[in-house]
Motif scaffolding. Structure first.
Motif, PDB file in Angstrom:
ATOM      1  N   VAL A 258      -4.457   3.773  -3.443  1.00  0.00           N
ATOM      2  CA  VAL A 258      -4.663   2.474  -4.085  1.00  0.00           C
ATOM      3  C   VAL A 258      -3.727   1.446  -3.468  1.00  0.00           C
ATOM      4  CG1 VAL A 258      -4.275   1.211  -6.238  1.00  0.00           C
ATOM      5  CG2 VAL A 258      -5.505   3.381  -6.275  1.00  0.00           C
ATOM      6  N   GLU A 259      -4.242   0.236  -3.306  1.00  0.00           N
ATOM      7  CA  GLU A 259      -3.414  -0.874  -2.833  1.00  0.00           C
ATOM      8  C   GLU A 259      -3.491  -1.995  -3.855  1.00  0.00           C
ATOM      9  OE1 GLU A 259      -2.860  -3.507   1.251  1.00  0.00           O
ATOM     10  OE2 GLU A 259      -3.590  -1.434   1.337  1.00  0.00           O
ATOM     11  N   LEU A 260      -2.326  -2.433  -4.347  1.00  0.00           N
ATOM     12  CA  LEU A 260      -2.234  -3.486  -5.351  1.00  0.00           C
ATOM     13  C   LEU A 260      -1.510  -4.705  -4.786  1.00  0.00           C
ATOM     14  CD1 LEU A 260      -0.970  -1.331  -8.383  1.00  0.00           C
ATOM     15  CD2 LEU A 260      -3.338  -2.007  -7.935  1.00  0.00           C
ATOM     16  N   ARG A 261      -1.805  -5.851  -5.365  1.00  0.00           N
ATOM     17  CA  ARG A 261      -1.049  -7.075  -5.070  1.00  0.00           C
ATOM     18  C   ARG A 261      -0.298  -7.480  -6.335  1.00  0.00           C
ATOM     19  NH1 ARG A 261      -5.380 -11.006  -4.229  1.00  0.00           N
ATOM     20  NH2 ARG A 261      -3.705 -12.540  -3.970  1.00  0.00           N
ATOM     21  N   MET A 262       0.922  -7.947  -6.143  1.00  0.00           N
ATOM     22  CA  MET A 262       1.751  -8.366  -7.273  1.00  0.00           C
ATOM     23  C   MET A 262       2.386  -9.707  -6.950  1.00  0.00           C
ATOM     24  SD  MET A 262       5.006  -6.372  -8.907  1.00  0.00           S
ATOM     25  CE  MET A 262       6.262  -7.222  -9.848  1.00  0.00           C
ATOM     26  N   MET A 263       2.345 -10.624  -7.924  1.00  0.00           N
ATOM     27  CA  MET A 263       2.840 -11.979  -7.695  1.00  0.00           C
ATOM     28  C   MET A 263       3.888 -12.337  -8.746  1.00  0.00           C
ATOM     29  SD  MET A 263       0.473 -15.386  -7.264  1.00  0.00           S
ATOM     30  CE  MET A 263       1.162 -17.008  -6.956  1.00  0.00           C
TER      31      MET A 263
END
Length: 443
Positions: free
Chosen positions: A53-58
């Protein structure tokens, strides 16, 4: 002949078993293998996830926050090698402009740091109800009920609190000594605060000022209004009128004219965030900051800082303990379970909470708080000590004004125009009040 058939059958069954094992998570082949990590005594293990899984976090914040958050992401990835998190981070300026563009374009990150404005994003259907993950992927066993409920609306859970804060007046101890004044105690009225700042300006000499001009900050205006039982937003409408706003601008205009704060051209040159601050540069002696910012400011300054309560006035208590930020999940995230796992890791894992410390506020988990107190640095101890003082001088917070970005922009603009004598206080108050009504009226 029967022997050959039995042998063939055995080979076939063995082959089928091998194929099934290769297709089963943890069963071999190229599929990820679950690795169990040791957990602290009494802690709930992070639920395993077996797909890549690849997630983006801001998130927004200071460099200190960026560094700490990246370390926690790295730690999480080591313990969950099949999950990759790409960080997107910046200062507070422009953060919500960028986020709003992404939300509108349907490409917002999986994990989104928000403040008490998260209801704005709930109204846009941008946030996921994480109730299905509570007590499973997300462990809140050690959280106070109020901390959990701070991230809930209408029976749905939209975020997990990352910490609680209170704002106060930070002061430069060396400048106070240089001026020959006694350190402030925090027991002062608005008039006494202005006079103390004026005395600092006079004693320190040219190029130095007693206090930062904070007239452009909505939270401080709200604090001022709450002392007369008003508020920016209440029961679906503006909770203060033009008169209260005019009183606010008049207060700071008087400070400016008395030399308690810098002239408008100096104020306009700074955002007063840690990386661009007259307070950090040692040009002003006092500045309103959040308790979770104490560490970031202190790291950038050679002079020691302390924090006391802000000025009081009126018949009511203005201060409140405020949830600092929430970690939320994008309603369109394709991997909400893994995002939920990271949130739980961020607020519960002993190593992670020690890395993050109190930079985002005093943690919601009692276990994390106890661990941090036990190993607190002198600077961290100031955070906990101030929260203890603030909690005894606070009352329940109000809901933030909806769609508050436009209102904040108007307040900043009108504050500057009053400072530069480009607008009358009466007209500026009318503009700010109209901006509040417009923001609240937006669907």
């Amino acid at each position: 002949m029967n022997v050959k058939k039995n042998a063939s059958l055995l080979v076939m069954l063995t082959t089928i078993a091998s194929m099934v094992a290769a297709c089963t998570p943890g069963g071999g082949g190229s599929a990820p293998v679950e690795t169990k990590q040791p957990t602290a005594a009494g802690a709930t293990p992070t639920p395993s996830s077996n797909k890549n899984v690849e997630l983006r976090m801001m998130w927004w914040g200071s460099q200190a926050r960026h560094d700490a958050t990246l370390k926690v992401i790295d730690l999480f990835e080591k313990k969950n090698p099949n999950i990759k998190i790409n960080g997107e981070y910046m200062g507070s300026d422009g953060y919500f402009d960028k986020l709003n563009t992404q939300v509108a374009g349907g490409n917002a990150p999986d994990l989104i740091q928000l403040g008490n404005n998260y209801p704005d994003y709930v109204s846009r259907s941008a946030l996921l109800d994480i109730n299905p993950y509570m007590g499973k992927e997300i462990n809140v066993d050690n959280f106070d009920k109020g901390n959990i409920e701070s991230g809930a609306m209408d029976g749905k859970q939209y975020g997990i609190i990352l910490g609680s804060n209170a704002f106060g007046i930070a002061y430069n101890t060396e400048l106070i000594k240089k001026a020959g004044l006694q350190p402030p105690t925090g027991k002062w009225t608005w008039e006494e605060f202005g006079k103390y700042a004026q005395d600092l300006t006079k004693a320190l000499g040219k190029g130095y000022y007693g206090a930062v001009d904070e007239s452009r900050f909505p939270l401080y205006l709200n604090y001022f209004a709450r002392q007369t039982n008003k508020t920016l937003y209440k029961d679906g409408k503006a909770g203060l009128g033009k008169e209260e706003i005019a009183n606010w601008f008049t207060l700071w205009d008087n400070y400016r004219k008395a030399g308690s704060t810098p002239p408008a051209e100096v104020t306009a040159a700074y955002t007063e965030a840690p990386e661009n601050s007259s307070f950090v540069e040692g040009k002003t002696a006092m500045h309103l900051i959040w308790s979770n910012q104490i560490t970031a400011y202190q790291k950038l300054m050679k002079d020691e800082i302390n924090v006391v309560l802000p000025p009081t006035g009126g018949s009511a208590q203005g201060l409140w303990l405020q949830p600092s930020q929430f970690m939320t999940i994008n309603a369109k995230s394709k991997n909400p379970k893994e995002a939920a796992m990271f949130i739980s890791f961020m607020v519960n894992d002993p190593e992670a909470t020690m890395i993050l410390g109190s930079e985002r506020g005093v943690p919601g988990s009692s276990k994390a708080r106890d661990a941090l107190k036990a190993s607190a640095t002198p600077v961290d101890k100031k955070v906990y000590d101030y929260i203890d003082i603030a909690s005894k001088n606070s009352r329940v917070p109000d809901r933030e004004i909806p769609n508050g970005k436009e209102f904040e922009t108007t307040l900043i603009n009108m504050s500057q125009k009053v400072g530069f004598a480009k607008e009358t206080i009466a007209n500026a108050a009318q503009e700010v009040f109209a901006a509040a009504e417009k923001a609240i009226g937006k669907k």
